[in-house]
Design a protein around this motif. Structure first.
Motif, PDB file in Angstrom:
ATOM      1  N   GLN A 185       0.825  -1.207   0.000  1.00  0.00           N
ATOM      2  CA  GLN A 185       0.000   0.000   0.000  1.00  0.00           C
ATOM      3  C   GLN A 185       0.866   1.267   0.000  1.00  0.00           C
ATOM      4  O   GLN A 185       1.839   1.362   0.751  1.00  0.00           O
ATOM      5  N   PRO A 186       0.531   2.254  -0.851  1.00  0.00           N
ATOM      6  CA  PRO A 186       1.300   3.506  -0.863  1.00  0.00           C
ATOM      7  C   PRO A 186       1.035   4.334   0.390  1.00  0.00           C
ATOM      8  O   PRO A 186      -0.070   4.287   0.957  1.00  0.00           O
ATOM      9  N   ILE A 187       2.017   5.077   0.829  1.00  0.00           N
ATOM     10  CA  ILE A 187       1.895   5.940   2.004  1.00  0.00           C
ATOM     11  C   ILE A 187       2.182   7.372   1.543  1.00  0.00           C
ATOM     12  O   ILE A 187       3.286   7.684   1.097  1.00  0.00           O
ATOM     13  N   ALA A 188       1.179   8.252   1.639  1.00  0.00           N
ATOM     14  CA  ALA A 188       1.313   9.616   1.116  1.00  0.00           C
ATOM     15  C   ALA A 188       1.881  10.587   2.146  1.00  0.00           C
ATOM     16  O   ALA A 188       2.650  11.482   1.810  1.00  0.00           O
ATOM     17  N   LEU A 189       1.500  10.408   3.420  1.00  0.00           N
ATOM     18  CA  LEU A 189       1.900  11.365   4.448  1.00  0.00           C
ATOM     19  C   LEU A 189       2.283  10.633   5.725  1.00  0.00           C
ATOM     20  O   LEU A 189       1.564   9.732   6.174  1.00  0.00           O
ATOM     21  N   VAL A 190       3.411  11.028   6.297  1.00  0.00           N
ATOM     22  CA  VAL A 190       3.860  10.480   7.576  1.00  0.00           C
ATOM     23  C   VAL A 190       3.959  11.647   8.557  1.00  0.00           C
ATOM     24  O   VAL A 190       4.813  12.518   8.419  1.00  0.00           O
ATOM     25  N   LYS A 191       3.059  11.682   9.525  1.00  0.00           N
ATOM     26  CA  LYS A 191       3.066  12.770  10.503  1.00  0.00           C
ATOM     27  C   LYS A 191       4.101  12.536  11.594  1.00  0.00           C
ATOM     28  O   LYS A 191       4.648  13.479  12.160  1.00  0.00           O
ATOM     29  N   ASN A 192       4.323  11.272  11.897  1.00  0.00           N
ATOM     30  CA  ASN A 192       5.313  10.908  12.906  1.00  0.00           C
ATOM     31  C   ASN A 192       5.937   9.589  12.463  1.00  0.00           C
ATOM     32  O   ASN A 192       5.218   8.630  12.170  1.00  0.00           O
ATOM     33  N   ILE A 193       7.259   9.532  12.424  1.00  0.00           N
ATOM     34  CA  ILE A 193       7.924   8.345  11.887  1.00  0.00           C
ATOM     35  C   ILE A 193       7.585   7.089  12.685  1.00  0.00           C
ATOM     36  O   ILE A 193       7.590   5.976  12.148  1.00  0.00           O
ATOM     37  N   GLU A 194       7.217   7.261  13.955  1.00  0.00           N
ATOM     38  CA  GLU A 194       6.875   6.095  14.754  1.00  0.00           C
ATOM     39  C   GLU A 194       5.622   5.389  14.222  1.00  0.00           C
ATOM     40  O   GLU A 194       5.405   4.209  14.496  1.00  0.00           O
ATOM     41  N   GLN A 195       4.787   6.112  13.455  1.00  0.00           N
ATOM     42  CA  GLN A 195       3.588   5.472  12.913  1.00  0.00           C
ATOM     43  C   GLN A 195       3.954   4.388  11.901  1.00  0.00           C
ATOM     44  O   GLN A 195       3.172   3.465  11.663  1.00  0.00           O
ATOM     45  N   LEU A 196       5.161   4.463  11.316  1.00  0.00           N
ATOM     46  CA  LEU A 196       5.578   3.433  10.368  1.00  0.00           C
ATOM     47  C   LEU A 196       5.757   2.094  11.074  1.00  0.00           C
ATOM     48  O   LEU A 196       5.459   1.043  10.522  1.00  0.00           O
ATOM     49  N   THR A 197       6.233   2.153  12.317  1.00  0.00           N
ATOM     50  CA  THR A 197       6.353   0.923  13.109  1.00  0.00           C
ATOM     51  C   THR A 197       4.973   0.363  13.412  1.00  0.00           C
ATOM     52  O   THR A 197       4.727  -0.845  13.306  1.00  0.00           O
ATOM     53  N   GLN A 198       4.038   1.251  13.773  1.00  0.00           N
ATOM     54  CA  GLN A 198       2.672   0.818  14.083  1.00  0.00           C
ATOM     55  C   GLN A 198       1.984   0.227  12.851  1.00  0.00           C
ATOM     56  O   GLN A 198       1.178  -0.691  12.947  1.00  0.00           O
ATOM     57  N   MET A 199       2.342   0.747  11.667  1.00  0.00           N
ATOM     58  CA  MET A 199       1.748   0.249  10.425  1.00  0.00           C
ATOM     59  C   MET A 199       2.465  -0.997   9.914  1.00  0.00           C
ATOM     60  O   MET A 199       2.092  -1.560   8.907  1.00  0.00           O
ATOM     61  N   GLN A 200       3.535  -1.392  10.651  1.00  0.00           N
ATOM     62  CA  GLN A 200       4.322  -2.580  10.291  1.00  0.00           C
ATOM     63  C   GLN A 200       4.872  -2.470   8.862  1.00  0.00           C
ATOM     64  O   GLN A 200       4.814  -3.401   8.066  1.00  0.00           O
ATOM     65  N   VAL A 201       5.408  -1.275   8.568  1.00  0.00           N
ATOM     66  CA  VAL A 201       6.009  -1.054   7.257  1.00  0.00           C
ATOM     67  C   VAL A 201       7.291  -1.879   7.149  1.00  0.00           C
ATOM     68  O   VAL A 201       8.137  -1.866   8.038  1.00  0.00           O
ATOM     69  N   LYS A 202       7.402  -2.616   6.045  1.00  0.00           N
ATOM     70  CA  LYS A 202       8.596  -3.449   5.805  1.00  0.00           C
ATOM     71  C   LYS A 202       9.491  -2.721   4.816  1.00  0.00           C
ATOM     72  O   LYS A 202       9.084  -2.448   3.687  1.00  0.00           O
ATOM     73  N   THR A 203      10.702  -2.381   5.255  1.00  0.00           N
ATOM     74  CA  THR A 203      11.619  -1.671   4.372  1.00  0.00           C
ATOM     75  C   THR A 203      12.864  -2.508   4.139  1.00  0.00           C
ATOM     76  O   THR A 203      13.226  -3.365   4.943  1.00  0.00           O
ATOM     77  N   SER A 204      13.506  -2.217   3.024  1.00  0.00           N
ATOM     78  CA  SER A 204      14.715  -2.947   2.654  1.00  0.00           C
ATOM     79  C   SER A 204      15.908  -2.015   2.724  1.00  0.00           C
ATOM     80  O   SER A 204      15.800  -0.827   2.422  1.00  0.00           O
ATOM     81  N   ASP A 205      17.055  -2.549   3.161  1.00  0.00           N
ATOM     82  CA  ASP A 205      18.281  -1.752   3.109  1.00  0.00           C
ATOM     83  C   ASP A 205      19.085  -2.079   1.854  1.00  0.00           C
ATOM     84  O   ASP A 205      20.234  -1.689   1.713  1.00  0.00           O
ATOM     85  N   ARG A 206      18.443  -2.778   0.929  1.00  0.00           N
ATOM     86  CA  ARG A 206      19.135  -3.155  -0.309  1.00  0.00           C
ATOM     87  C   ARG A 206      18.963  -2.046  -1.337  1.00  0.00           C
ATOM     88  O   ARG A 206      17.863  -1.664  -1.710  1.00  0.00           O
ATOM     89  N   GLY A 207      20.078  -1.508  -1.809  1.00  0.00           N
ATOM     90  CA  GLY A 207      20.036  -0.505  -2.859  1.00  0.00           C
ATOM     91  C   GLY A 207      20.118  -1.172  -4.212  1.00  0.00           C
ATOM     92  O   GLY A 207      19.936  -2.374  -4.368  1.00  0.00           O
ATOM     93  N   SER A 208      20.401  -0.369  -5.241  1.00  0.00           N
ATOM     94  CA  SER A 208      20.549  -0.915  -6.582  1.00  0.00           C
ATOM     95  C   SER A 208      21.911  -1.585  -6.724  1.00  0.00           C
ATOM     96  O   SER A 208      22.749  -1.532  -5.830  1.00  0.00           O
TER      97      SER A 208
END
Length: 372
Positions: A185-208
């Motif tokens: 799901q796309p995320i348009a606005l982040v008011k507080n970065i801690e909400q990303l943890t609550q949303m269980q956002v999965k991010t990768s540290d892999r670049g190109s």
């Protein structure tokens, strides 16, 4: 209203993914957009990756080198080529630029940190667009930013920018990597970065293949920048026109709202400029005094020490579970602290044999939750 804008473009946007050759059409469009922003009265700083990637292409290497010496040599080849391209394109539009190469060491020293600030201020006053990169040719692991996302956030913090744009190979932040998870799901606005943890956002540290960053580093950069009061935007590097559209209010990319009460400049230097040389483990009372009551750290609250450090170097302050709750500049060396940890302030002079500071870390030299 004129604003200070920092734009970071990654290797994945600057180069062709298959060959590592420069994506000249994207670069030319970016140069045109940044020149237009300058003509409109904005102050513009470009943080550009790509030196190692361009060097690889210039030398015919098929993958990014891993050995430090080879990487530094390739960066030296690529940085000159990269700046030549930028200078030719900006010069066509009569826009002066300047090359600024930084290492972490330039921000660790308070005097050098201030000097870098004055250099940027003077360049911007002259109407110049600084083109910033990490000085890969001389940087060693201990003094590396690690990625240009972090570098761009520190630069944005340093100059107290209004905007930080992180140009990457996706159009915005998603709840997971859309290349691997089609239902992300796309995320348009982040008011507080801690909400990303609550949303269980999965991010990768892999670049190109040719770069070093991933979405994890961009969120970390947003954390640094928003703490300094800088609105941060992740958007697609292939479409530099998005920068103007976002400045005009279009809801493109992912925007991270800045903190309403940003840290002061000295606190930001302590939080993000300095490199911790050790850790202090604090008892529960000291954690409460620092985190909830805004007090200084006393020797009585220190339970254990790890690492070797001198007085006036940075240390992490951790609770008994090992969580870093703060970072600060310590008034004692590790050798001195080993003698006085857990002792009352009135005993310190007797134990050490000379008059000494009452506090281990004064509250003016302490920043809470620098990574929270």
């Amino acid at each position: 209203m004129p604003q200070t804008i920092v734009i970071k473009i990654g290797t994945s946007s600057l180069t062709q993914p298959q060959t590592g050759q420069l994506a000249l059409a994207t670069i030319a469009t970016l140069v045109e957009i940044l020149s237009q922003l300058r003509q409109q009265g904005h102050q513009v700083i470009l943080v550009s990756s790509g030196a190692v990637g361009v060097g690889c292409a210039r030398l015919g290497l098929t993958e990014r080198p891993k050995a430090i010496a080879q990487k530094q040599a390739v960066a030296a080849v690529g940085q000159g080529r990269l700046m030549r391209v930028y200078d030719d394109l900006f010069n066509t539009l009569q826009q002066p630029i300047a090359q600024v190469l930084l290492t972490r060491g330039d921000l660790v020293s308070r005097s050098r940190y201030v000097n870098v600030y004055h250099t940027f201020a003077e360049l911007l006053k002259l109407g110049v667009i600084p083109v910033v990169n990490e000085n890969d040719t001389v940087a060693v692991d201990e003094l590396k930013f690690g990625d240009n996302d972090t570098l761009s956030a520190l630069v944005a913090s340093l100059v107290e920018a209004d905007y930080l744009f992180l140009l990457t190979d996706v159009d915005r932040l998603y709840s997971a990597d859309p290349r691997s998870f089609p239902d992300a799901q796309p995320i348009a606005l982040v008011k507080n970065i801690e909400q990303l943890t609550q949303m269980q956002v999965k991010t990768s540290d892999r670049g190109s293949q040719w770069g070093t960053g991933g979405m994890t580093t961009k969120i970390a950069a947003a954390r640094i920048a928003t703490a300094a009061g800088v609105r941060t935007v992740i958007t697609e590097g292939r479409f530099p026109h998005n920068i103007c559209k976002i400045l005009q209010g279009e809801p493109l990319g992912t925007q991270f709202e800045p903190q309403s009460q940003p840290n002061r400049a000295r606190k930001r230097w302590i939080a993000y400029g300095l490199i911790p040389m050790g850790k202090l483990t604090l008892d529960k009372g000291a954690v409460t005094a620092i985190a909830q009551e805004g007090k200084s750290l006393l020797a009585a609250g220190v339970m254990a020490i790890s690492g070797e450090f001198d007085s006036q170097e940075a240390v992490e302050l951790c609770d008994m579970q090992g969580r870093a709750i703060a970072r600060g500049i310590v008034n004692y060396s590790s050798a001195e602290l080993q003698k006085i940890l857990g002792r009352h302030s009135r005993e310190i002079s007797t134990i050490l044999g000379y008059a000494a500071a009452e506090t281990v870390v004064h509250r003016d030299n302490l920043v809470l939750n620098y990574q929270d």
